[in-house]
Design a protein around this motif. Sequence first.
Motif, PDB file in Angstrom:
ATOM      1  N   ARG A  21       0.845  -1.199   0.000  1.00 27.75           N
ATOM      2  CA  ARG A  21       0.000   0.000   0.000  1.00 27.75           C
ATOM      3  C   ARG A  21       0.877   1.244   0.000  1.00 27.75           C
ATOM      4  NH1 ARG A  21      -3.975  -1.765   4.216  1.00 27.75           N
ATOM      5  NH2 ARG A  21      -5.250  -3.240   3.068  1.00 27.75           N
ATOM      6  N   LEU A  22       1.917   1.199   0.856  1.00 24.10           N
ATOM      7  CA  LEU A  22       2.785   2.368   0.985  1.00 24.10           C
ATOM      8  C   LEU A  22       3.483   2.667  -0.334  1.00 24.10           C
ATOM      9  CD1 LEU A  22       3.664   4.166   3.409  1.00 24.10           C
ATOM     10  CD2 LEU A  22       5.702   2.754   3.559  1.00 24.10           C
ATOM     11  N   SER A  23       3.860   1.605  -1.046  1.00 25.51           N
ATOM     12  CA  SER A  23       4.651   1.800  -2.256  1.00 25.51           C
ATOM     13  C   SER A  23       3.788   1.998  -3.495  1.00 25.51           C
ATOM     14  CB  SER A  23       5.564   0.605  -2.473  1.00 25.51           C
ATOM     15  OG  SER A  23       6.232   0.306  -1.272  1.00 25.51           O
ATOM     16  N   ALA A  24       2.461   2.027  -3.317  1.00 22.54           N
ATOM     17  CA  ALA A  24       1.596   2.297  -4.466  1.00 22.54           C
ATOM     18  C   ALA A  24       2.010   3.623  -5.089  1.00 22.54           C
ATOM     19  CB  ALA A  24       0.138   2.320  -4.028  1.00 22.54           C
ATOM     20  N   GLN A  25       2.335   4.585  -4.241  1.00 20.39           N
ATOM     21  CA  GLN A  25       2.951   5.832  -4.719  1.00 20.39           C
ATOM     22  C   GLN A  25       4.458   5.702  -4.500  1.00 20.39           C
ATOM     23  OE1 GLN A  25       1.552   8.661  -6.013  1.00 20.39           O
ATOM     24  NE2 GLN A  25      -0.369   7.516  -6.152  1.00 20.39           N
ATOM     25  N   PRO A  26       5.237   5.596  -5.560  1.00 17.93           N
ATOM     26  CA  PRO A  26       6.677   5.378  -5.368  1.00 17.93           C
ATOM     27  C   PRO A  26       7.335   6.430  -4.483  1.00 17.93           C
ATOM     28  CG  PRO A  26       6.067   5.125  -7.671  1.00 17.93           C
ATOM     29  CD  PRO A  26       4.849   5.625  -6.969  1.00 17.93           C
ATOM     30  N   ILE A  27       6.851   7.682  -4.564  1.00 16.19           N
ATOM     31  CA  ILE A  27       7.476   8.743  -3.765  1.00 16.19           C
ATOM     32  C   ILE A  27       7.240   8.484  -2.282  1.00 16.19           C
ATOM     33  CG2 ILE A  27       7.539  11.224  -3.315  1.00 16.19           C
ATOM     34  CD1 ILE A  27       6.560  11.530  -6.270  1.00 16.19           C
ATOM     35  N   VAL A  28       5.998   8.121  -1.953  1.00 14.14           N
ATOM     36  CA  VAL A  28       5.670   7.813  -0.553  1.00 14.14           C
ATOM     37  C   VAL A  28       6.511   6.637  -0.081  1.00 14.14           C
ATOM     38  CG1 VAL A  28       3.827   7.238   1.046  1.00 14.14           C
ATOM     39  CG2 VAL A  28       3.325   8.643  -0.964  1.00 14.14           C
ATOM     40  N   GLY A  29       6.621   5.610  -0.954  1.00 16.04           N
ATOM     41  CA  GLY A  29       7.396   4.430  -0.594  1.00 16.04           C
ATOM     42  C   GLY A  29       8.847   4.781  -0.332  1.00 16.04           C
ATOM     43  N   THR A  30       9.445   5.592  -1.231  1.00 17.87           N
ATOM     44  CA  THR A  30      10.844   5.977  -1.058  1.00 17.87           C
ATOM     45  C   THR A  30      11.018   6.760   0.230  1.00 17.87           C
ATOM     46  OG1 THR A  30      10.858   6.208  -3.447  1.00 17.87           O
ATOM     47  CG2 THR A  30      12.801   6.961  -2.273  1.00 17.87           C
ATOM     48  N   ALA A  31      10.073   7.693   0.484  1.00 21.74           N
ATOM     49  CA  ALA A  31      10.146   8.467   1.720  1.00 21.74           C
ATOM     50  C   ALA A  31      10.071   7.538   2.918  1.00 21.74           C
ATOM     51  CB  ALA A  31       9.016   9.495   1.752  1.00 21.74           C
ATOM     52  N   GLY A  32       9.158   6.547   2.832  1.00 24.96           N
ATOM     53  CA  GLY A  32       9.022   5.583   3.922  1.00 24.96           C
ATOM     54  C   GLY A  32      10.307   4.818   4.157  1.00 24.96           C
ATOM     55  N   LEU A  33      10.943   4.401   3.053  1.00 24.67           N
ATOM     56  CA  LEU A  33      12.195   3.649   3.160  1.00 24.67           C
ATOM     57  C   LEU A  33      13.279   4.482   3.827  1.00 24.67           C
ATOM     58  CD1 LEU A  33      13.460   0.935   2.387  1.00 24.67           C
ATOM     59  CD2 LEU A  33      14.209   1.963   0.266  1.00 24.67           C
ATOM     60  N   LEU A  34      13.385   5.744   3.379  1.00 22.71           N
ATOM     61  CA  LEU A  34      14.398   6.639   3.953  1.00 22.71           C
ATOM     62  C   LEU A  34      14.124   6.878   5.429  1.00 22.71           C
ATOM     63  CD1 LEU A  34      14.910   9.212   1.061  1.00 22.71           C
ATOM     64  CD2 LEU A  34      16.462   7.396   1.820  1.00 22.71           C
ATOM     65  N   ALA A  35      12.833   7.128   5.762  1.00 21.02           N
ATOM     66  CA  ALA A  35      12.482   7.374   7.157  1.00 21.02           C
ATOM     67  C   ALA A  35      12.821   6.167   8.012  1.00 21.02           C
ATOM     68  CB  ALA A  35      10.988   7.698   7.260  1.00 21.02           C
ATOM     69  N   THR A  36      12.506   4.959   7.495  1.00 15.53           N
ATOM     70  CA  THR A  36      12.804   3.739   8.237  1.00 15.53           C
ATOM     71  C   THR A  36      14.303   3.608   8.475  1.00 15.53           C
ATOM     72  OG1 THR A  36      10.998   2.787   6.967  1.00 15.53           O
ATOM     73  CG2 THR A  36      12.268   1.295   8.328  1.00 15.53           C
ATOM     74  N   ALA A  37      15.081   3.856   7.411  1.00 13.62           N
ATOM     75  CA  ALA A  37      16.534   3.748   7.536  1.00 13.62           C
ATOM     76  C   ALA A  37      17.064   4.744   8.565  1.00 13.62           C
ATOM     77  CB  ALA A  37      17.188   3.978   6.176  1.00 13.62           C
ATOM     78  N   GLY A  38      16.530   5.993   8.506  1.00 15.34           N
ATOM     79  CA  GLY A  38      16.972   7.014   9.450  1.00 15.34           C
ATOM     80  C   GLY A  38      16.674   6.615  10.883  1.00 15.34           C
ATOM     81  N   LEU A  39      15.456   6.139  11.085  1.00 11.28           N
ATOM     82  CA  LEU A  39      15.034   5.723  12.425  1.00 11.28           C
ATOM     83  C   LEU A  39      15.907   4.572  12.914  1.00 11.28           C
ATOM     84  CD1 LEU A  39      12.760   6.909  14.078  1.00 11.28           C
ATOM     85  CD2 LEU A  39      11.331   4.969  13.438  1.00 11.28           C
ATOM     86  N   PHE A  40      16.224   3.655  12.005  1.00 11.57           N
ATOM     87  CA  PHE A  40      17.065   2.507  12.335  1.00 11.57           C
ATOM     88  C   PHE A  40      18.423   2.995  12.834  1.00 11.57           C
ATOM     89  CE2 PHE A  40      20.167  -0.764  11.355  1.00 11.57           C
ATOM     90  CZ  PHE A  40      19.537  -1.900  11.808  1.00 11.57           C
ATOM     91  N   TRP A  41      19.008   3.930  12.087  1.00 11.61           N
ATOM     92  CA  TRP A  41      20.308   4.485  12.435  1.00 11.61           C
ATOM     93  C   TRP A  41      20.262   5.101  13.825  1.00 11.61           C
ATOM     94  CZ3 TRP A  41      25.114   4.045  11.445  1.00 11.61           C
ATOM     95  CH2 TRP A  41      26.019   5.072  11.723  1.00 11.61           C
ATOM     96  N   PHE A  42      19.186   5.882  14.084  1.00 12.53           N
ATOM     97  CA  PHE A  42      19.039   6.579  15.357  1.00 12.53           C
ATOM     98  C   PHE A  42      18.977   5.582  16.515  1.00 12.53           C
ATOM     99  CE2 PHE A  42      16.114   8.350  18.579  1.00 12.53           C
ATOM    100  CZ  PHE A  42      16.900   9.411  18.992  1.00 12.53           C
ATOM    101  N   VAL A  43      18.095   4.582  16.398  1.00 11.97           N
ATOM    102  CA  VAL A  43      17.948   3.607  17.485  1.00 11.97           C
ATOM    103  C   VAL A  43      19.231   2.799  17.671  1.00 11.97           C
ATOM    104  CG1 VAL A  43      16.572   1.701  18.385  1.00 11.97           C
ATOM    105  CG2 VAL A  43      15.478   3.481  17.036  1.00 11.97           C
TER     106      VAL A  43
END
Lengths: 250, 616
Positions: free
Chosen positions: B265-287
């Motif tokens: 669902r998130l990746s139905a819009q590629p931009i949203v999906g990419t943003a989600g991926l980046l946000a996840t990676a950032g959060l991962f780095w932080f934790v």
Amino acid sequence: MLQIKNLTKIYDDGTVALKDVSFEVADGELLTVIGLSGSGKSTLLRCINRLIEPTSGEIWWNGVKVSHVSGEELRRVRRKIGMIFQHFNLVDRSSVLTNVLSGRLGYVNPIASILGRFPKEDLERAHANLRRVGIPDKANNRADELSGGQRQRVGIARALMQEPELMLADEPVASLDPALAHSIMRYLQQINRDDGITVICSLHFLDLVQQYGTRAIALNEGRLVYDGLPSGIDDERFKEIYGQEAERIG
Amino acid sequence: MKGSRKKNQPQSAWRRTLRNIAVVVGVFLLYAYAVQVTEIDLRTPLDPTRQETLLNRLRRFGRPDLLALETETQSLNLSLRSPCPEELRGGQISGYGRSLFLAPNCTTTTQDVLTLSGEGFPPNARGIIRWHPPGEEAVARQVAAFRAGLDGRFSVNFTMPDVRVPEGDETQRIEVEEILGQDVTGLSNASQVTINRIIETILMALMASTIGTIIAVPVSFIAARNLMARSGATLAGLMTALAFLPIGGWLGRQLGLTLTTGAERLSAQPIVGTAGLLATAGLFWFVARLYVATQTADAESKKRSAASMWQPASLAALALLALAIFGQLGLPFGEWLRDILGWFGFFGGLIVTLADIARIMLPGILMFIGALIAVSLGSRYGEEINFNVTGTTARLITGAITAVGVGFTAYGVGLFLNWLYQFENLASWTTYPALIIGGATGLLATLIEPRREMPAGLVIYYLMRGTLNTLRSIEPLVLGFVFVVWVGIGPFAGMLALMVHSIADLGKLFSEQVENIAEGPLEAVTATGANRVQTIAFAVIPQIIPPFIAFSFYRWDINVRMSTLIGFVGGGGIGLVLQQNINLLLYRQASVMIIAIAITVAILDYVSSELRNRLI
């Protein structure tokens, strides 16, 4: 204070390695353990840090019942007990530094250590300990490139990394020639006198026992047959420990 | 027994002689029968026709079709009559300073022997003799070859090929083609195909060895007796683990499916999906930073244990989410890359494949992880139950847990059998056996001392060993058949067949290495207070990495050799074209491939043995 109470070890194949052994070791002693091969010296030392599970009996160390702890608690006990071995037990393919650093494994963050990352203090401590045992320039050599005497020094450095309160030495000089043997024994004596670490050391040669030990115990077929001053082992006692046919050679 | 033997010394000497005679006779009979069964017959290989056929083929093998040649020729033609007239004559022709004489210059049956002789050729001149049947479209056939002597003469006897020729007066002719010279114009077609296919073979073997190694490493730890013999568990712990296993697996699978749908669902819009991926990676780095900080700063405090629960858990969750989104986004991204990169488009292909793996395998991986976590939790809580209670209560609890655990297992086995055999009455294969077997073992379990350690590790060890040995005993050729049915003819099938065999073989080899490691360092590292994983990392891994690398290379070498055979059943690589060429009797082309295989195997063998010498 280390107390061994009625310690018995029977292996799965029925061999009785230790039979009802009891003794105490006061802090700061350099206790030597003598006896024939197979008399139970190694088993005794390994029961103290639970590398071998005792069959029955109790081991108390500074108020902790070492014989009955497990899991995290056992590891906390172990990290305060250094150990050196007859065959050095280094990881041959790892560097000397890695071998020495492995002495800190009981203290550091497990995940970081698996990734090979150690705190800066520990690296400094490792180099300091290598300097102390006289091989500061060997840190990056592979462990199997070193000579026997040097390898045992790495073993000592590794044990010192644990900041131990008790040091177990299982025939630390049996694989070395006599000159090297004295050098290693002097390191143990120094650790005992300068750092105040209690040392329990099993030995083959009576002259080493009498030169370095502050006290001696003797095992024969798993039984404690002598507990006293090293100088108290005269020819008669010697024959009791080693059998009637034994001759003193050293 | 011993006593009576000593008393009868002479008799036992007799017996020994008799026994020896019996052994000799037995061995003789065995070999006599073996000779008959293997049909050893020295007359067949010496049979002249067979020898000629063999020689004929070997000669073609001996002239591999390596290079593309351009041949310069010149021809002379002699006319031929069929059938022969009453009076036999000869024909003669001259040209280019050469003279040819054909006698007779006619043929009635295929048994008629014709003799062609020539003179005036340059010394050692070579050429071929062709028969042109009547008609413009008829295909010429080679009937013989010739080679002139030092005096420029030759004489060849030949017969006509057994081909039906329409009756009539149309002319037939014998063409004598002399080879004037040959020029190399490049690699032959066979050589080019061989190079492409040998690369395919090597890479197929590489993939099979790599994936095989990655899977074989954890497998080998489970198949190592010295590691497994130490771990045991009480019956209650074991059975709770068994009962928890399917629940954990189901939860893991559900989580995987939810993640996949969410990511979709998130990746139905590629931009949203990419943003989600980046946000996840950032959060991962932080934790992750936070985690390392809390771990190193205050190793002793109580905080650590609280933080050590949620932080790794959220790290794992974030990683899984990122993987799920990648599985969705990787497909269009990889295809886009493939289009724009041109020559390096295969990078895009790799990303598509990786995304496929992430998307398709995620629920499966999570099912596996869920099952593992459930087993570990189950065994821990199961053990704890028995630490808190004693006597009859403990026995009853253990019995109940055993009934549940065994019941679950029996139900699972029933489901598997049903999947395979499609039973008519499902319940009589799942529910009833689960109830009966579970209940019975539960009752039996109450007889066992609850705290007694069960050798769980050894059981798993034997199961793993058994599986590996079974897989190893199935030849890759047979596996090749299976995978060709499953994924179709081509290198993928061959790769999968080799991979399965590599896992089984390397698993066993690796586990033997693990079993042979020096115990000393293990004991020394344990004595420092290191935990189990640290002990493996510091005392086991350094000892096994060199042989593992060496064996992986050796496996690559083996896989290249085996892939030849796999190709024969449709597994791609050079074996496929080699088999085609042999079936089409194109021995000169097959010869090129055989040479290529030999060279490749020799090189890999040398490299892998060098590596083994250096590493072990």
